[in-house]
Design a protein around this motif. Structure first.
Motif, short mmCIF file in Angstrom:
data_model
loop_
_atom_site.label_atom_id
_atom_site.label_comp_id
_atom_site.label_asym_id
_atom_site.label_seq_id
_atom_site.Cartn_x
_atom_site.Cartn_y
_atom_site.Cartn_z
N TYR A 37 -13.00 -22.71 -73.08
CA TYR A 37 -14.30 -22.38 -73.72
C TYR A 37 -15.46 -23.65 -73.42
O TYR A 37 -15.19 -24.31 -72.73
CB TYR A 37 -14.38 -22.90 -75.37
N LEU A 38 -16.63 -23.19 -73.52
CA LEU A 38 -17.59 -23.96 -73.14
C LEU A 38 -19.10 -23.47 -73.60
O LEU A 38 -19.26 -22.62 -74.25
CB LEU A 38 -18.06 -23.76 -71.46
N LEU A 39 -19.88 -24.64 -73.95
CA LEU A 39 -21.14 -24.71 -74.28
C LEU A 39 -21.92 -25.34 -73.27
O LEU A 39 -21.83 -26.42 -72.75
CB LEU A 39 -21.46 -25.21 -75.76
N VAL A 57 -29.19 -21.61 -74.34
CA VAL A 57 -27.84 -22.01 -74.35
C VAL A 57 -26.88 -20.99 -74.03
O VAL A 57 -27.07 -19.76 -74.44
CB VAL A 57 -27.31 -22.47 -75.84
N THR A 58 -25.87 -21.33 -73.24
CA THR A 58 -24.70 -20.36 -72.94
C THR A 58 -23.33 -20.74 -73.56
O THR A 58 -23.12 -21.86 -73.34
CB THR A 58 -24.67 -20.08 -71.26
N THR A 64 -33.22 -18.33 -77.92
CA THR A 64 -33.72 -19.64 -78.33
C THR A 64 -33.76 -20.67 -77.07
O THR A 64 -32.76 -20.90 -76.59
CB THR A 64 -32.88 -20.15 -79.54
N VAL A 65 -34.93 -21.22 -77.15
CA VAL A 65 -35.05 -22.45 -76.05
C VAL A 65 -35.01 -23.72 -76.73
O VAL A 65 -35.14 -23.94 -77.70
CB VAL A 65 -36.27 -22.55 -75.35
N VAL A 66 -34.06 -24.57 -75.81
CA VAL A 66 -33.59 -25.97 -76.36
C VAL A 66 -34.17 -27.26 -75.84
O VAL A 66 -34.05 -28.22 -76.44
CB VAL A 66 -31.93 -25.95 -76.82
N ASP A 67 -34.81 -27.08 -75.04
CA ASP A 67 -35.17 -28.08 -74.14
C ASP A 67 -36.69 -28.53 -74.33
O ASP A 67 -37.44 -28.91 -73.48
CB ASP A 67 -35.20 -27.85 -72.44
N ALA A 77 -25.49 -26.09 -82.01
CA ALA A 77 -25.03 -24.54 -81.19
C ALA A 77 -23.50 -24.37 -81.68
O ALA A 77 -22.69 -25.59 -81.97
CB ALA A 77 -24.97 -24.94 -79.61
N ALA A 78 -23.26 -23.15 -81.78
CA ALA A 78 -21.93 -22.98 -82.26
C ALA A 78 -21.22 -21.60 -81.48
O ALA A 78 -22.03 -20.68 -81.54
CB ALA A 78 -21.77 -22.86 -83.77
#
Length: 292
Positions: free
Chosen positions: A139-141, A149-150, A165-168, A175-176
């Protein structure tokens, strides 16, 4: 039996803490035979009396900064002072590494989630949040190069979802990634970002890396990626916690469905303890703590 890093890769040294050894002669066997001559090993022993102030995070202690003085983040009784903390990553070489354990292996049904804040500009290749596995992660985030987010995993081929959604933006985000045995869903700040119908992920025996990723390529060898920013409350669960949009809880509690959760509330030191049922230890490499 403990699987150590004997090839000088992700972890500078392998460390084994033995508490309360019985009186008499105790033996430690070191086997480096993987079919390759790996050279000599250096073993350093450090004997210390158990208890608060010895610099080792022992069962029952919330922190241990090597002293019993007041006025810092760790009290004279080895309790966390001043509320919670977050872990800060510099984007150069900071990371947390947790050795493989069955509690970290997520197969049929799971949720992987955390709170994080991106600081600075995101690298064009993106920056890792949580990843279990090298080439074929369980798994990865990941924060992508475009600031989204990927989330996903590998099962023969890549199975990923990217958020809109942009998170920077310098703010805190949640994130989930969830998987119910059929559908994988991604949520950012409680908003549903997408679904992918796919078979179960490939479980592996790699460590979990938080804030880093080491990926081997035939052309360039091992390439390492690092996260720049802050993290808090990394939680793994053996259930699907979210099925539709929701309001994320700022504190991700440990409950019967939690397999591991790291709060990063130690406030100092080179170890962080999992508050889940397995009480795993994460090796903190270079990161610093800041008040929550």
């Amino acid at each position: 039996e403990l699987d150590c890093d004997d090839y000088g890769g992700l972890i500078p040294t392998s460390r084994l803490d033995l508490f309360g050894l019985p009186a008499g002669t105790n033996y430690l066997y070191l086997d480096g035979d993987d079919g390759v001559d790996l050279g000599s090993f250096e073993l350093t022993e450090d004997w210390t009396a158990p208890g608060c102030g010895n610099g080792y995070l022992e069962p029952g202690e919330e922190c241990d900064d090597g002293n019993t003085l007041g006025g810092d983040a760790c009290s004279p009784g080895c309790a966390i002072v001043g509320g919670g903390h977050v872990l800060v990553f510099d984007g150069d070489d900071d990371r947390v590494v947790v050795h493989d354990d069955p509690a970290l292996d997520l197969g049929g049904v799971f949720t992987v989630e955390l709170w994080f804040r991106v600081e600075g500009s995101v690298d064009s290749n993106g920056e890792p949040l949580v990843r279990k596995g090298n080439q074929e992660p369980n798994y990865l985030l990941w924060v992508s190069g475009s600031g989204t987010v990927t989330g996903g995993f590998h099962r023969g081929t890549w199975q990923t979802i990217e958020s809109t959604t942009v998170v920077d933006d310098g703010g805190w985000h949640h994130a989930a990634l969830t998987y119910d045995g059929i559908d994988m869903d991604l949520f950012v700040d409680g908003s549903w970002e997408g679904v992918l119908t796919v078979g179960a992920p490939t479980v592996n025996d790699w460590e979990v890396q938080i804030g880093s990723a080491s990926i081997w390529t035939l052309l360039f060898g091992t390439i390492r990626y690092y996260f720049e920013g802050s993290m808090d409350d990394v939680r793994l669960s053996d259930t699907v916690r979210y099925t539709s949009s929701f309001t994320p809880a700022r504190h991700l509690t440990a409950d019967p469905s939690t397999t591991a959760v790291f709060y990063f509330d130690e406030g100092s030191g080179t170890l962080t303890r999992d508050s889940g049922p397995s009480s795993l230890l994460g090796l903190v490499n270079g990161c610093t703590w800041a008040p929550e």
